[in-house]
Motif scaffolding. Structure first.
Motif, PDB file in Angstrom:
ATOM      1  N   VAL A  20     -41.314  -6.188  44.217  1.00 31.32           N
ATOM      2  CA  VAL A  20     -41.054  -5.379  43.014  1.00 31.32           C
ATOM      3  C   VAL A  20     -41.195  -6.253  41.778  1.00 31.32           C
ATOM      4  N   ALA A  21     -40.595  -7.432  41.786  1.00 25.59           N
ATOM      5  CA  ALA A  21     -40.681  -8.337  40.629  1.00 25.59           C
ATOM      6  C   ALA A  21     -42.127  -8.714  40.342  1.00 25.59           C
ATOM      7  N   ALA A  22     -42.901  -8.985  41.390  1.00 29.07           N
ATOM      8  CA  ALA A  22     -44.316  -9.341  41.207  1.00 29.07           C
ATOM      9  C   ALA A  22     -45.105  -8.166  40.636  1.00 29.07           C
ATOM     10  N   ALA A  23     -44.818  -6.954  41.106  1.00 23.33           N
ATOM     11  CA  ALA A  23     -45.519  -5.768  40.589  1.00 23.33           C
ATOM     12  C   ALA A  23     -45.188  -5.536  39.120  1.00 23.33           C
ATOM     13  N   LEU A  24     -43.944  -5.747  38.749  1.00 28.34           N
ATOM     14  CA  LEU A  24     -43.556  -5.600  37.344  1.00 28.34           C
ATOM     15  C   LEU A  24     -44.287  -6.631  36.483  1.00 28.34           C
ATOM     16  N   ALA A  25     -44.310  -7.878  36.943  1.00 22.14           N
ATOM     17  CA  ALA A  25     -44.994  -8.941  36.198  1.00 22.14           C
ATOM     18  C   ALA A  25     -46.492  -8.649  36.076  1.00 22.14           C
ATOM     19  N   ALA A  26     -47.087  -8.138  37.155  1.00 22.11           N
ATOM     20  CA  ALA A  26     -48.519  -7.826  37.136  1.00 22.11           C
ATOM     21  C   ALA A  26     -48.847  -6.725  36.135  1.00 22.11           C
ATOM     22  N   GLY A  51     -35.211  -6.467  42.256  1.00 24.91           N
ATOM     23  CA  GLY A  51     -36.507  -6.842  41.693  1.00 24.91           C
ATOM     24  C   GLY A  51     -36.464  -6.900  40.178  1.00 24.91           C
ATOM     25  N   ALA A  52     -35.758  -5.956  39.558  1.00 31.49           N
ATOM     26  CA  ALA A  52     -35.618  -5.950  38.096  1.00 31.49           C
ATOM     27  C   ALA A  52     -34.882  -7.192  37.620  1.00 31.49           C
ATOM     28  N   LEU A  53     -33.858  -7.587  38.347  1.00 30.66           N
ATOM     29  CA  LEU A  53     -33.115  -8.799  37.971  1.00 30.66           C
ATOM     30  C   LEU A  53     -34.004 -10.033  38.075  1.00 30.66           C
ATOM     31  N   LYS A  54     -34.837 -10.067  39.101  1.00 30.08           N
ATOM     32  CA  LYS A  54     -35.750 -11.202  39.269  1.00 30.08           C
ATOM     33  C   LYS A  54     -36.837 -11.214  38.197  1.00 30.08           C
ATOM     34  N   ALA A  55     -37.279 -10.028  37.778  1.00 33.70           N
ATOM     35  CA  ALA A  55     -38.393  -9.918  36.824  1.00 33.70           C
ATOM     36  C   ALA A  55     -37.945 -10.043  35.382  1.00 33.70           C
ATOM     37  N   GLY A  56     -36.744  -9.711  35.094  1.00 35.19           N
ATOM     38  CA  GLY A  56     -36.317  -9.701  33.689  1.00 35.19           C
ATOM     39  C   GLY A  56     -34.839  -9.433  33.580  1.00 35.19           C
ATOM     40  N   LEU A 102     -42.371   0.899  26.659  1.00 31.96           N
ATOM     41  CA  LEU A 102     -42.272   1.300  28.062  1.00 31.96           C
ATOM     42  C   LEU A 102     -43.652   1.293  28.703  1.00 31.96           C
ATOM     43  N   ARG A 103     -43.893   0.287  29.530  1.00 30.50           N
ATOM     44  CA  ARG A 103     -45.211   0.087  30.137  1.00 30.50           C
ATOM     45  C   ARG A 103     -45.420   0.867  31.422  1.00 30.50           C
ATOM     46  N   MET A 104     -44.309   1.195  32.104  1.00 31.68           N
ATOM     47  CA  MET A 104     -44.472   1.759  33.433  1.00 31.68           C
ATOM     48  C   MET A 104     -43.269   2.619  33.820  1.00 31.68           C
ATOM     49  N   VAL A 105     -43.552   3.785  34.388  1.00 26.92           N
ATOM     50  CA  VAL A 105     -42.548   4.640  35.011  1.00 26.92           C
ATOM     51  C   VAL A 105     -42.844   4.617  36.502  1.00 26.92           C
ATOM     52  N   VAL A 116     -46.080   5.649  38.599  1.00 24.55           N
ATOM     53  CA  VAL A 116     -46.527   4.858  39.742  1.00 24.55           C
ATOM     54  C   VAL A 116     -45.577   5.124  40.905  1.00 24.55           C
ATOM     55  N   ALA A 117     -46.101   5.269  42.099  1.00 31.09           N
ATOM     56  CA  ALA A 117     -45.262   5.453  43.286  1.00 31.09           C
ATOM     57  C   ALA A 117     -44.578   4.129  43.646  1.00 31.09           C
ATOM     58  N   PHE A 118     -43.309   4.180  43.960  1.00 30.76           N
ATOM     59  CA  PHE A 118     -42.563   2.984  44.351  1.00 30.76           C
ATOM     60  C   PHE A 118     -43.196   2.299  45.553  1.00 30.76           C
TER      61      PHE A 118
END
Length: 119
Positions: A20-26, A51-56, A102-105, A116-118
């Motif tokens: 999840v963190a990698a997908a957010l960063a990408a 994943g959100a905590l890891k990404a930001g 907001l870049r992504m829902v 985007v599908a989870f």
């Protein structure tokens, strides 16, 4: 982690939240940016939160809020991404149009138009 529909070991949770963190960063979410979560409790929420905590920065939002209140929260915390249950996806995509940050829902229940599908 054990739910009615899924069982994850801590190792599996760590690996899934890394994805999840990698997908957010990408998709352009940078460290320190807010990733909001607006959904009932479910295993995807737990993975997305870690994943959100890891990404930001993770921002769990009370699911009892109205669409208008939820939009205020997204604007106020300047969310870069948000994960939602399928029943909130369409309204969140509509709200996202007015939020340039907001870049992504992400929809936990499969892809919705504009989300985007989870999976």
């Amino acid at each position: 982690m054990i739910t009615a529909t899924r069982r994850l070991s801590f190792v599996e949770l760590d690996r899934a939240s890394d994805r999840v963190a990698a997908a957010l960063a990408a998709r352009g979410v940078e460290a320190g940016q807010t990733v909001s979560l607006f959904s009932q409790n479910r295993w995807e929420w737990v993975v997305a939160y870690h994943g959100a905590l890891k990404a930001g920065r993770g921002d769990p939002v009370n699911v009892m809020l109205t669409t208008e209140e939820f939009g205020f929260v997204l604007r106020d915390c300047d969310s870069a991404a948000v994960s939602v249950g399928g029943d909130q996806a369409a309204a969140t995509v509509d709200e996202a149009k007015a939020l340039p940050s907001l870049r992504m829902v992400v929809s936990f229940d499969g892809a919705a138009t504009g989300a985007v599908a989870f999976a």
